[in-house]
Design a protein around this motif. Sequence first.
Motif, short mmCIF file in Angstrom:
data_model
loop_
_atom_site.label_atom_id
_atom_site.label_comp_id
_atom_site.label_asym_id
_atom_site.label_seq_id
_atom_site.Cartn_x
_atom_site.Cartn_y
_atom_site.Cartn_z
N GLY A 154 7.42 36.09 147.02
CA GLY A 154 6.27 35.74 146.21
C GLY A 154 5.38 36.93 145.89
N ARG A 155 5.97 38.09 145.73
CA ARG A 155 5.21 39.32 145.50
C ARG A 155 4.79 39.44 144.04
NH1 ARG A 155 5.38 42.74 150.18
NH2 ARG A 155 4.09 44.05 148.87
N HIS A 156 3.59 39.99 143.83
CA HIS A 156 3.09 40.25 142.48
C HIS A 156 3.85 41.40 141.86
CE1 HIS A 156 -0.40 37.60 142.43
NE2 HIS A 156 -0.59 37.93 143.69
N TRP A 157 4.05 41.33 140.55
CA TRP A 157 4.59 42.45 139.78
C TRP A 157 3.83 42.51 138.46
CZ3 TRP A 157 6.48 41.64 134.90
CH2 TRP A 157 6.81 40.32 134.58
N LYS A 158 3.76 43.71 137.85
CA LYS A 158 3.16 43.83 136.52
C LYS A 158 3.63 45.12 135.88
CE LYS A 158 -1.24 45.70 138.11
NZ LYS A 158 -2.68 45.56 138.09
N GLU A 159 3.64 45.11 134.55
CA GLU A 159 4.09 46.26 133.78
C GLU A 159 3.52 46.18 132.37
OE1 GLU A 159 5.42 49.71 132.99
OE2 GLU A 159 6.01 48.89 134.93
N SER A 160 3.24 47.31 131.78
CA SER A 160 2.75 47.40 130.42
C SER A 160 3.92 47.61 129.46
CB SER A 160 1.76 48.57 130.32
OG SER A 160 1.27 48.68 129.02
N VAL A 161 3.88 46.92 128.32
CA VAL A 161 4.96 46.99 127.33
C VAL A 161 4.37 47.28 125.96
CG1 VAL A 161 6.95 45.82 126.34
CG2 VAL A 161 6.14 45.17 128.61
N PRO A 162 4.61 48.47 125.40
CA PRO A 162 4.20 48.72 124.02
C PRO A 162 5.15 47.99 123.06
CG PRO A 162 5.25 50.67 124.92
CD PRO A 162 5.20 49.65 126.02
N PHE A 163 4.63 47.49 121.95
CA PHE A 163 5.48 46.84 120.95
C PHE A 163 4.90 47.09 119.56
CE2 PHE A 163 2.33 43.62 121.96
CZ PHE A 163 2.05 43.00 120.74
N SER A 164 5.76 46.97 118.56
CA SER A 164 5.31 47.15 117.17
C SER A 164 6.20 46.33 116.25
CB SER A 164 5.36 48.62 116.77
OG SER A 164 6.70 49.10 116.82
N GLY A 165 5.69 46.04 115.05
CA GLY A 165 6.45 45.31 114.05
C GLY A 165 6.28 43.81 114.09
N ALA A 166 5.28 43.31 114.80
CA ALA A 166 5.08 41.85 114.89
C ALA A 166 4.66 41.29 113.53
CB ALA A 166 4.03 41.53 115.94
N GLU A 167 5.43 40.32 113.04
CA GLU A 167 5.12 39.64 111.79
C GLU A 167 4.99 38.14 111.97
OE1 GLU A 167 8.14 40.79 109.04
OE2 GLU A 167 7.56 42.90 109.08
N ASP A 168 5.68 37.58 112.97
CA ASP A 168 5.63 36.14 113.21
C ASP A 168 4.34 35.78 113.93
OD1 ASP A 168 8.15 36.31 112.16
OD2 ASP A 168 9.20 35.64 113.96
N PRO A 169 3.84 34.55 113.75
CA PRO A 169 2.60 34.15 114.42
C PRO A 169 2.75 33.97 115.93
CG PRO A 169 3.51 32.30 113.20
CD PRO A 169 4.35 33.50 112.86
N VAL A 170 3.99 33.69 116.38
CA VAL A 170 4.23 33.48 117.80
C VAL A 170 5.30 34.46 118.27
CG1 VAL A 170 5.05 31.84 119.55
CG2 VAL A 170 3.62 31.03 117.67
N LEU A 171 5.03 35.11 119.39
CA LEU A 171 5.98 36.04 120.01
C LEU A 171 6.44 35.46 121.33
CD1 LEU A 171 4.08 39.43 119.51
CD2 LEU A 171 5.73 38.34 117.97
N THR A 172 7.61 35.89 121.77
CA THR A 172 8.15 35.51 123.07
C THR A 172 8.12 36.72 123.97
OG1 THR A 172 9.66 33.94 122.01
CG2 THR A 172 10.16 34.58 124.28
N VAL A 173 7.54 36.56 125.14
CA VAL A 173 7.60 37.59 126.17
C VAL A 173 8.61 37.10 127.19
CG1 VAL A 173 6.32 38.94 127.88
CG2 VAL A 173 5.16 38.14 125.80
N VAL A 174 9.64 37.92 127.46
CA VAL A 174 10.68 37.53 128.40
C VAL A 174 10.81 38.59 129.47
CG1 VAL A 174 12.47 38.50 126.90
CG2 VAL A 174 13.12 36.88 128.68
N ALA A 175 10.84 38.14 130.71
CA ALA A 175 11.09 39.02 131.85
C ALA A 175 12.40 38.59 132.47
CB ALA A 175 9.96 38.93 132.88
N SER A 176 13.27 39.57 132.78
CA SER A 176 14.56 39.25 133.38
C SER A 176 14.85 40.21 134.52
CB SER A 176 15.67 39.32 132.33
OG SER A 176 15.78 40.62 131.79
N THR A 177 15.71 39.77 135.41
CA THR A 177 16.14 40.61 136.52
C THR A 177 17.60 40.30 136.82
OG1 THR A 177 15.63 41.34 138.77
CG2 THR A 177 15.36 38.99 138.32
N GLY A 178 18.27 41.23 137.41
CA GLY A 178 19.69 41.07 137.72
C GLY A 178 20.24 42.35 138.29
N GLY A 179 21.53 42.52 138.13
CA GLY A 179 22.18 43.73 138.61
C GLY A 179 22.95 43.56 139.90
#
Length: 195
Positions: A154-179
Motif C-alpha cells: 500500500g505504498r504511495h507513488w507519484k510521478e510527473s508526466v509532460p504531455f502535448s497535443g491534447a485536442e479531445d475534451p477528455v484524456l485518459t491517464v493510465v499507469a501500468s506495471t509489469g516485467g
Amino acid sequence: MWPFTTLAEARAWERDFHSAGHQPWHLDPDQTALSFTQGYLGFQEIGRITAHTVRGRDARIGVGLSGPAGVTGSAAVIHLVRYGTGPDAPWEVVGTDDTTFSLTIPGYGLIVRSPLLAGGRITGVDEGIRIQVRQPSSATPLGTSCCTPAGGNGRHWKESVPFSGAEDPVLTVVASTGGHIAEVERFTVTAVRTG
C-alpha cells in the motif's frame, strides 16, 4: 472516457448501428473492455476475460494476461456504463476498480495541464510504474513517463508526466506495471479534462 468522447458520438454510432449494423461490439461489455485494453491502451498481452459482472446499465469486466500458462487473476477490472438511454446504448469505459494498484492523482474528471502529476498506491515487489497520457483521437500517447520505482504494501507513488497535443475534451491517464512475467501485468486508469 472511451470509446466515445461525447454523447453525440454515441448517438451517431447508434444511428449507424441501426441502419447498417456497424461495430456491434459496442453492445458487448466484454468486447468493449478488451478493445479498450488492446486497441486503445495497446496492451496486446492482456486478451482474456477474467471476471464478468453486469447489473443493468453498469458492468465490471476483469481482463488478464492471455499467454502464460497457469496465470490467473485480473490485470484490471474495467468499469463500464451504458452511454445514453436507449436499449441499444453502447458501453463506455469510465474507469477501473482498483485494489492493489491505484491512480488517485489527478482526481477523476479534474482539469489538467502539462506537466501532469500522477500518483496513487501500490502493493508489490520491485515494481516499475509507467504512466501515459492518451486521447481517443490519437494512436500514440501524448506523454509518457517511465519507470518510477515502487513497491511495498500500500505504498504511495507519484510521478510527473509532460504531455502535448491534447485536442479531445477528455484524456485518459493510465499507469501500468509489469516485467515479472509480462510487460504489463497490472494497470489502472482515470479520466481527466483538458479544460
